[in-house]
Design a protein around this motif. Structure first.
Motif, short mmCIF file in Angstrom:
data_model
loop_
_atom_site.label_atom_id
_atom_site.label_comp_id
_atom_site.label_asym_id
_atom_site.label_seq_id
_atom_site.Cartn_x
_atom_site.Cartn_y
_atom_site.Cartn_z
N UNK A 44 111.33 39.52 81.81
CA UNK A 44 110.89 39.20 80.45
C UNK A 44 110.50 37.73 80.30
N UNK A 45 111.35 36.77 80.62
CA UNK A 45 110.91 35.37 80.49
C UNK A 45 109.79 35.00 81.47
N UNK A 46 109.81 35.59 82.66
CA UNK A 46 108.73 35.32 83.61
C UNK A 46 107.40 35.80 83.04
N UNK A 47 107.41 36.95 82.39
CA UNK A 47 106.20 37.48 81.77
C UNK A 47 105.71 36.57 80.65
N UNK A 48 106.62 36.05 79.85
CA UNK A 48 106.22 35.14 78.77
C UNK A 48 105.51 33.91 79.33
N UNK A 70 104.07 33.67 82.33
CA UNK A 70 102.83 34.12 82.96
C UNK A 70 101.74 34.37 81.92
N UNK A 71 102.11 34.96 80.80
CA UNK A 71 101.13 35.23 79.74
C UNK A 71 100.58 33.92 79.17
N UNK A 72 101.44 32.94 78.99
CA UNK A 72 101.00 31.64 78.48
C UNK A 72 99.98 31.02 79.44
N UNK A 73 100.29 31.05 80.72
CA UNK A 73 99.37 30.52 81.73
C UNK A 73 98.06 31.29 81.73
N UNK A 74 98.15 32.62 81.64
CA UNK A 74 96.95 33.45 81.63
C UNK A 74 96.06 33.14 80.43
N UNK A 75 96.67 32.95 79.25
CA UNK A 75 95.87 32.62 78.06
C UNK A 75 95.14 31.30 78.24
N UNK A 76 95.80 30.33 78.86
CA UNK A 76 95.14 29.03 79.10
C UNK A 76 93.97 29.18 80.07
N UNK A 77 94.18 29.96 81.12
CA UNK A 77 93.12 30.18 82.11
C UNK A 77 91.93 30.88 81.44
N UNK A 78 92.20 31.88 80.63
CA UNK A 78 91.12 32.62 79.97
C UNK A 78 90.37 31.75 78.97
N UNK A 136 93.59 43.68 66.84
CA UNK A 136 93.86 42.74 65.76
C UNK A 136 93.24 41.41 66.16
N UNK A 137 92.25 40.92 65.42
CA UNK A 137 91.59 39.67 65.83
C UNK A 137 92.48 38.44 65.69
N UNK A 138 93.51 38.54 64.87
CA UNK A 138 94.40 37.39 64.65
C UNK A 138 95.85 37.88 64.55
N UNK A 139 96.41 38.32 65.69
CA UNK A 139 97.78 38.85 65.64
C UNK A 139 98.78 37.75 65.33
N UNK A 140 99.96 38.14 64.86
CA UNK A 140 101.01 37.14 64.62
C UNK A 140 101.30 36.36 65.90
N UNK A 141 101.67 35.11 65.74
CA UNK A 141 101.93 34.25 66.89
C UNK A 141 102.98 34.80 67.83
N UNK A 200 102.50 35.42 71.77
CA UNK A 200 103.41 34.78 72.72
C UNK A 200 104.06 35.81 73.65
N UNK A 201 104.51 36.92 73.09
CA UNK A 201 105.26 37.89 73.89
C UNK A 201 104.37 38.77 74.76
N UNK A 202 103.18 39.15 74.26
CA UNK A 202 102.44 40.22 74.92
C UNK A 202 101.02 39.88 75.39
N UNK A 203 100.39 38.87 74.82
CA UNK A 203 98.96 38.66 75.07
C UNK A 203 98.71 37.92 76.39
#
Length: 136
Positions: A55-59, A61-69, A100-105, A109-112
């Motif tokens: 779970x925390x590793x995914x959070x 990883x997701x943050x890094x992925x969003x920055x890369x994208x 959802x074009x503007x999901x809750x933060x 954070x958890x899933x995107x």
């Protein structure tokens, strides 16, 4: 994607995986050793341990992925100079995905793994404003 090659995202991603995967497996094994009392519950303890570690590793990883994208979006706009095509694509894909074009933060954070559509549209609009000289 040229941006991923240009910014060396693939080797950095593999390095991240090389560091995180063994560390995560070690952490999960520590949790299993501490919680497992043997018997029929071992599989459940293993599943819990993996969930606690993943779970925390995914959070992260997701943050890094969003920055890369987001960086890839900016790079593609600079490379093509076509913000209108970028904006049309982002709108079209959001409608097709019924997203959802503007999901809750918290959900982002958890899933995107990608920036929300509204952020991507903002990147395109900012690029268009900068390219046209209006500066927003």
């Amino acid at each position: 994607n040229f941006a991923h090659v240009h910014h060396r995202d693939i080797p950095y991603g593999l390095l991240y995986l090389l560091i995180v995967a063994p560390a995560g497996l070690f952490a999960a094994s520590v949790v299993v050793r501490r919680l497992d009392r043997g018997g029929a519950h071992t599989v459940a303890v293993l599943a819990l341990a993996i969930g606690l570690v993943a779970t925390p590793v995914t959070w992260v990883s997701n943050q890094l992925s969003r920055r890369v994208e987001a960086r890839a979006d900016t790079y593609s706009l600079r490379l093509t100079g076509e913000p209108d095509a970028f904006l049309r694509f982002e709108r079209r894909i959001a409608v097709r995905n019924i997203s959802d074009p503007d999901p809750p933060g918290w959900r982002t954070f958890l899933f995107a793994t990608h920036p929300p559509t509204v952020e991507r549209l903002g990147i395109g609009e900012a690029f268009r404003d900068q390219a046209s000289g209006s500066g927003g």
